[in-house]
Design a protein around this motif. Sequence first.
Motif, PDB file in Angstrom:
ATOM      1  N   PHE A  58       0.819  -1.203   0.000  1.00  0.00           N
ATOM      2  CA  PHE A  58       0.000   0.000   0.000  1.00  0.00           C
ATOM      3  C   PHE A  58       0.857   1.258   0.000  1.00  0.00           C
ATOM      4  O   PHE A  58       0.494   2.257  -0.599  1.00  0.00           O
ATOM      5  CB  PHE A  58      -0.949  -0.008   1.196  1.00  0.00           C
ATOM      6  N   GLN A  59       2.010   1.233   0.663  1.00  0.00           N
ATOM      7  CA  GLN A  59       2.896   2.388   0.650  1.00  0.00           C
ATOM      8  C   GLN A  59       3.406   2.630  -0.765  1.00  0.00           C
ATOM      9  O   GLN A  59       3.500   3.759  -1.212  1.00  0.00           O
ATOM     10  CB  GLN A  59       4.080   2.165   1.580  1.00  0.00           C
ATOM     11  N   ILE A  60       3.761   1.571  -1.468  1.00  0.00           N
ATOM     12  CA  ILE A  60       4.277   1.702  -2.834  1.00  0.00           C
ATOM     13  C   ILE A  60       3.197   2.261  -3.746  1.00  0.00           C
ATOM     14  O   ILE A  60       3.435   3.179  -4.523  1.00  0.00           O
ATOM     15  CB  ILE A  60       4.804   0.349  -3.339  1.00  0.00           C
ATOM     16  N   VAL A  61       1.981   1.738  -3.668  1.00  0.00           N
ATOM     17  CA  VAL A  61       0.876   2.209  -4.495  1.00  0.00           C
ATOM     18  C   VAL A  61       0.583   3.672  -4.190  1.00  0.00           C
ATOM     19  O   VAL A  61       0.398   4.480  -5.097  1.00  0.00           O
ATOM     20  CB  VAL A  61      -0.379   1.333  -4.286  1.00  0.00           C
ATOM     21  N   GLU A  62       0.569   4.038  -2.901  1.00  0.00           N
ATOM     22  CA  GLU A  62       0.298   5.419  -2.530  1.00  0.00           C
ATOM     23  C   GLU A  62       1.372   6.341  -3.085  1.00  0.00           C
ATOM     24  O   GLU A  62       1.072   7.418  -3.598  1.00  0.00           O
ATOM     25  CB  GLU A  62       0.226   5.552  -1.011  1.00  0.00           C
ATOM     26  N   THR A  63       2.620   5.932  -3.036  1.00  0.00           N
ATOM     27  CA  THR A  63       3.711   6.748  -3.565  1.00  0.00           C
ATOM     28  C   THR A  63       3.543   6.960  -5.064  1.00  0.00           C
ATOM     29  O   THR A  63       3.673   8.076  -5.566  1.00  0.00           O
ATOM     30  CB  THR A  63       5.073   6.085  -3.274  1.00  0.00           C
ATOM     31  N   LEU A  64       3.241   5.903  -5.802  1.00  0.00           N
ATOM     32  CA  LEU A  64       3.035   6.033  -7.244  1.00  0.00           C
ATOM     33  C   LEU A  64       1.834   6.918  -7.551  1.00  0.00           C
ATOM     34  O   LEU A  64       1.879   7.753  -8.452  1.00  0.00           O
ATOM     35  CB  LEU A  64       2.851   4.649  -7.880  1.00  0.00           C
ATOM     36  N   PHE A  65       0.752   6.750  -6.781  1.00  0.00           N
ATOM     37  CA  PHE A  65      -0.440   7.564  -6.978  1.00  0.00           C
ATOM     38  C   PHE A  65      -0.131   9.038  -6.701  1.00  0.00           C
ATOM     39  O   PHE A  65      -0.515   9.915  -7.465  1.00  0.00           O
ATOM     40  CB  PHE A  65      -1.563   7.080  -6.055  1.00  0.00           C
ATOM     41  N   THR A  66       0.603   9.302  -5.614  1.00  0.00           N
ATOM     42  CA  THR A  66       0.963  10.683  -5.267  1.00  0.00           C
ATOM     43  C   THR A  66       1.804  11.308  -6.371  1.00  0.00           C
ATOM     44  O   THR A  66       1.587  12.458  -6.751  1.00  0.00           O
ATOM     45  CB  THR A  66       1.732  10.702  -3.927  1.00  0.00           C
ATOM     46  N   GLN A  67       2.761  10.551  -6.910  1.00  0.00           N
ATOM     47  CA  GLN A  67       3.594  11.075  -8.002  1.00  0.00           C
ATOM     48  C   GLN A  67       2.760  11.356  -9.242  1.00  0.00           C
ATOM     49  O   GLN A  67       2.952  12.368  -9.913  1.00  0.00           O
ATOM     50  CB  GLN A  67       4.716  10.094  -8.325  1.00  0.00           C
ATOM     51  N   LEU A  68       1.812  10.484  -9.544  1.00  0.00           N
ATOM     52  CA  LEU A  68       0.951  10.671 -10.705  1.00  0.00           C
ATOM     53  C   LEU A  68       0.097  11.923 -10.547  1.00  0.00           C
ATOM     54  O   LEU A  68      -0.052  12.715 -11.482  1.00  0.00           O
ATOM     55  CB  LEU A  68       0.066   9.444 -10.914  1.00  0.00           C
ATOM     56  N   VAL A  69      -0.455  12.139  -9.350  1.00  0.00           N
ATOM     57  CA  VAL A  69      -1.273  13.328  -9.097  1.00  0.00           C
ATOM     58  C   VAL A  69      -0.429  14.587  -9.231  1.00  0.00           C
ATOM     59  O   VAL A  69      -0.842  15.560  -9.874  1.00  0.00           O
ATOM     60  CB  VAL A  69      -1.938  13.248  -7.706  1.00  0.00           C
ATOM     61  N   LYS A  70       0.769  14.592  -8.668  1.00  0.00           N
ATOM     62  CA  LYS A  70       1.651  15.766  -8.767  1.00  0.00           C
ATOM     63  C   LYS A  70       1.994  16.063 -10.229  1.00  0.00           C
ATOM     64  O   LYS A  70       1.985  17.215 -10.663  1.00  0.00           O
ATOM     65  CB  LYS A  70       2.926  15.549  -7.964  1.00  0.00           C
ATOM     66  N   TYR A  71       2.283  15.019 -11.003  1.00  0.00           N
ATOM     67  CA  TYR A  71       2.597  15.197 -12.415  1.00  0.00           C
ATOM     68  C   TYR A  71       1.397  15.757 -13.162  1.00  0.00           C
ATOM     69  O   TYR A  71       1.532  16.694 -13.965  1.00  0.00           O
ATOM     70  CB  TYR A  71       3.053  13.864 -13.027  1.00  0.00           C
ATOM     71  N   SER A  72       0.224  15.220 -12.893  1.00  0.00           N
ATOM     72  CA  SER A  72      -1.003  15.690 -13.552  1.00  0.00           C
ATOM     73  C   SER A  72      -1.264  17.150 -13.218  1.00  0.00           C
ATOM     74  O   SER A  72      -1.629  17.947 -14.092  1.00  0.00           O
ATOM     75  CB  SER A  72      -2.200  14.842 -13.133  1.00  0.00           C
ATOM     76  N   LEU A  73      -1.075  17.532 -11.969  1.00  0.00           N
ATOM     77  CA  LEU A  73      -1.286  18.925 -11.567  1.00  0.00           C
ATOM     78  C   LEU A  73      -0.278  19.849 -12.231  1.00  0.00           C
ATOM     79  O   LEU A  73      -0.619  20.974 -12.603  1.00  0.00           O
ATOM     80  CB  LEU A  73      -1.216  19.053 -10.047  1.00  0.00           C
ATOM     81  N   SER A  74       0.957  19.380 -12.411  1.00  0.00           N
ATOM     82  CA  SER A  74       1.951  20.216 -13.088  1.00  0.00           C
ATOM     83  C   SER A  74       1.574  20.432 -14.553  1.00  0.00           C
ATOM     84  O   SER A  74       1.776  21.508 -15.096  1.00  0.00           O
ATOM     85  CB  SER A  74       3.349  19.611 -12.971  1.00  0.00           C
ATOM     86  N   LEU A  75       0.985  19.422 -15.199  1.00  0.00           N
ATOM     87  CA  LEU A  75       0.534  19.571 -16.575  1.00  0.00           C
ATOM     88  C   LEU A  75      -0.607  20.565 -16.672  1.00  0.00           C
ATOM     89  O   LEU A  75      -0.672  21.392 -17.583  1.00  0.00           O
ATOM     90  CB  LEU A  75       0.090  18.219 -17.140  1.00  0.00           C
ATOM     91  N   VAL A  76      -1.518  20.514 -15.696  1.00  0.00           N
ATOM     92  CA  VAL A  76      -2.633  21.455 -15.659  1.00  0.00           C
ATOM     93  C   VAL A  76      -2.110  22.874 -15.482  1.00  0.00           C
ATOM     94  O   VAL A  76      -2.550  23.809 -16.173  1.00  0.00           O
ATOM     95  CB  VAL A  76      -3.618  21.097 -14.531  1.00  0.00           C
ATOM     96  N   ALA A  77      -1.127  23.038 -14.590  1.00  0.00           N
ATOM     97  CA  ALA A  77      -0.564  24.370 -14.344  1.00  0.00           C
ATOM     98  C   ALA A  77       0.101  24.918 -15.593  1.00  0.00           C
ATOM     99  O   ALA A  77      -0.049  26.101 -15.918  1.00  0.00           O
ATOM    100  CB  ALA A  77       0.430  24.303 -13.191  1.00  0.00           C
ATOM    101  N   VAL A  78       0.815  24.081 -16.328  1.00  0.00           N
ATOM    102  CA  VAL A  78       1.484  24.519 -17.564  1.00  0.00           C
ATOM    103  C   VAL A  78       0.449  24.906 -18.607  1.00  0.00           C
ATOM    104  O   VAL A  78       0.572  25.935 -19.269  1.00  0.00           O
ATOM    105  CB  VAL A  78       2.405  23.400 -18.102  1.00  0.00           C
ATOM    106  N   ASN A  79      -0.613  24.120 -18.751  1.00  0.00           N
ATOM    107  CA  ASN A  79      -1.647  24.419 -19.742  1.00  0.00           C
ATOM    108  C   ASN A  79      -2.425  25.685 -19.387  1.00  0.00           C
ATOM    109  O   ASN A  79      -2.897  26.388 -20.267  1.00  0.00           O
ATOM    110  CB  ASN A  79      -2.600  23.226 -19.875  1.00  0.00           C
ATOM    111  N   CYS A  80      -2.582  25.970 -18.107  1.00  0.00           N
ATOM    112  CA  CYS A  80      -3.305  27.182 -17.693  1.00  0.00           C
ATOM    113  C   CYS A  80      -2.525  28.442 -18.001  1.00  0.00           C
ATOM    114  O   CYS A  80      -3.110  29.503 -18.191  1.00  0.00           O
ATOM    115  CB  CYS A  80      -3.607  27.125 -16.185  1.00  0.00           C
ATOM    116  N   LYS A  81      -1.198  28.363 -18.049  1.00  0.00           N
ATOM    117  CA  LYS A  81      -0.353  29.543 -18.314  1.00  0.00           C
ATOM    118  C   LYS A  81      -0.321  29.886 -19.780  1.00  0.00           C
ATOM    119  O   LYS A  81       0.084  30.969 -20.162  1.00  0.00           O
ATOM    120  CB  LYS A  81       1.072  29.288 -17.808  1.00  0.00           C
ATOM    121  N   MET A  82      -0.719  28.956 -20.646  1.00  0.00           N
ATOM    122  CA  MET A  82      -0.656  29.201 -22.093  1.00  0.00           C
ATOM    123  C   MET A  82      -1.683  30.173 -22.550  1.00  0.00           C
ATOM    124  O   MET A  82      -2.702  30.412 -22.209  1.00  0.00           O
ATOM    125  CB  MET A  82      -0.789  27.888 -22.861  1.00  0.00           C
TER     126      MET A  82
END
Length: 82
Positions: A58-82
């Motif tokens: 569960f720790q491994i899955v949570e870590t991967l999920f957290t990284q995926l969410v952070k990456y997704s949010l960074s993509l949203v932030a980049v697209n909002c600045k365009m």
Amino acid sequence: MAESIDGISEACLALETPVISGNVSMYNTSKGGAILPMPIIGMVGLVENTKYVTPSHFQIVETLFTQLVKYSLSLVAVNCKM
């Protein structure tokens, strides 16, 4: 069951580890039928060196999920600045 409990007792004595709590499931069932009795132990302690700690699935899955969410949010932030 008795042999399982004897084995747990023997291990605790050898490791000088007290068990202050436990449970034995005696009457559990599932869709497939009865679940055999099994002793369950819950323990709390201090680990002097975290090098010897094995992470849970569960720790491994949570870590991967957290990284995926952070990456997704960074993509949203980049697209909002365009």
